[in-house]
Design a protein around this motif. Structure first.
Motif, PDB file in Angstrom:
ATOM      1  N   ILE A  72       1.535   4.903 -14.000  1.00 44.11           N
ATOM      2  CA  ILE A  72       0.433   4.271 -13.975  1.00 44.11           C
ATOM      3  C   ILE A  72       0.247   2.855 -14.380  1.00 44.11           C
ATOM      4  N   LEU A 125       3.595   5.422  -5.686  1.00 37.76           N
ATOM      5  CA  LEU A 125       3.240   5.556  -7.211  1.00 37.76           C
ATOM      6  C   LEU A 125       2.449   6.627  -7.526  1.00 37.76           C
ATOM      7  N   VAL A 126       1.413   6.800  -6.803  1.00 34.94           N
ATOM      8  CA  VAL A 126       0.316   8.083  -6.870  1.00 34.94           C
ATOM      9  C   VAL A 126       0.927   9.329  -6.798  1.00 34.94           C
ATOM     10  N   VAL A 127       1.590   9.483  -5.621  1.00 31.54           N
ATOM     11  CA  VAL A 127       2.142  10.841  -5.467  1.00 31.54           C
ATOM     12  C   VAL A 127       3.271  11.186  -6.420  1.00 31.54           C
ATOM     13  N   CYS A 128       4.105  10.299  -6.819  1.00 36.68           N
ATOM     14  CA  CYS A 128       4.959  10.582  -7.947  1.00 36.68           C
ATOM     15  C   CYS A 128       4.259  11.158  -9.235  1.00 36.68           C
ATOM     16  N   TRP A 129       3.124  10.095  -9.618  1.00 34.75           N
ATOM     17  CA  TRP A 129       2.313  10.349 -10.800  1.00 34.75           C
ATOM     18  C   TRP A 129       1.703  11.827 -10.861  1.00 34.75           C
ATOM     19  N   LEU A 130       1.195  12.348  -9.677  1.00 36.14           N
ATOM     20  CA  LEU A 130       0.815  13.719  -9.497  1.00 36.14           C
ATOM     21  C   LEU A 130       1.797  14.413  -9.707  1.00 36.14           C
ATOM     22  N   LYS A 160       0.833  -1.141  -0.054  1.00 38.54           N
ATOM     23  CA  LYS A 160       0.011  -0.001   0.054  1.00 38.54           C
ATOM     24  C   LYS A 160       0.873   1.277  -0.037  1.00 38.54           C
ATOM     25  N   LEU A 210       1.207   0.852 -11.172  1.00 35.85           N
ATOM     26  CA  LEU A 210       0.170   1.031 -10.137  1.00 35.85           C
ATOM     27  C   LEU A 210      -0.600  -0.077 -10.342  1.00 35.85           C
ATOM     28  N   GLN A 227       2.199   1.633  -3.527  1.00 40.38           N
ATOM     29  CA  GLN A 227       0.977   2.283  -4.346  1.00 40.38           C
ATOM     30  C   GLN A 227       0.862   3.890  -4.059  1.00 40.38           C
ATOM     31  N   PHE A 228       0.927   4.149  -2.810  1.00 40.95           N
ATOM     32  CA  PHE A 228       0.694   5.645  -2.345  1.00 40.95           C
ATOM     33  C   PHE A 228       1.910   6.342  -3.034  1.00 40.95           C
TER      34      PHE A 228
END
Length: 111
Positions: free
Chosen positions: A89, A8-13, A2, A92, A5-6
């Protein structure tokens, strides 16, 4: 998993935010900037060549992970051309699908 995954989301943003600002200020000039920086043979060139090598490795891994299927090759090329906007993405979604199994994440269809 988790936390990963978090991350990855922060990096993508972060990548998406910088991409949006760059696009708003310079348009679709990314390829021209990339190539002109490499032609200078300075530290920006070194960074871009190093980064491009990582993009190629990412694209190759994605295609390999999918056993070089047509979809795997297309996705691998998309990771090279789209950089983090695509590859983060991809990772993720792969991480979510593997259910926490790192071996499945890394090997994909080769498991």
């Amino acid at each position: 998993m988790k936390v990963f995954q978090f991350f990855l989301v922060v990096c993508w943003l972060g990548v998406a935010a910088v991409t949006a600002v760059a696009f708003a200020e310079q348009g679709m000039a990314a390829g021209q900037v990339f190539v002109s920086d490499i032609q200078q043979l300075n530290w920006r060139a070194q960074f871009n060549v190093d980064f491009f090598a990582h993009l190629l490795l990412m694209g190759l891994w994605v295609a390999w992970r999918a056993r070089f299927s047509a979809l795997g090759i297309v996705t691998g090329v998309a990771c090279v051309l789209g950089g983090g906007l695509v590859s983060l993405i991809y990772i993720l979604v792969a991480a979510l699908r593997c259910g926490g199994d790192v071996q499945k994440l890394l090997l994909g269809q080769r498991l």
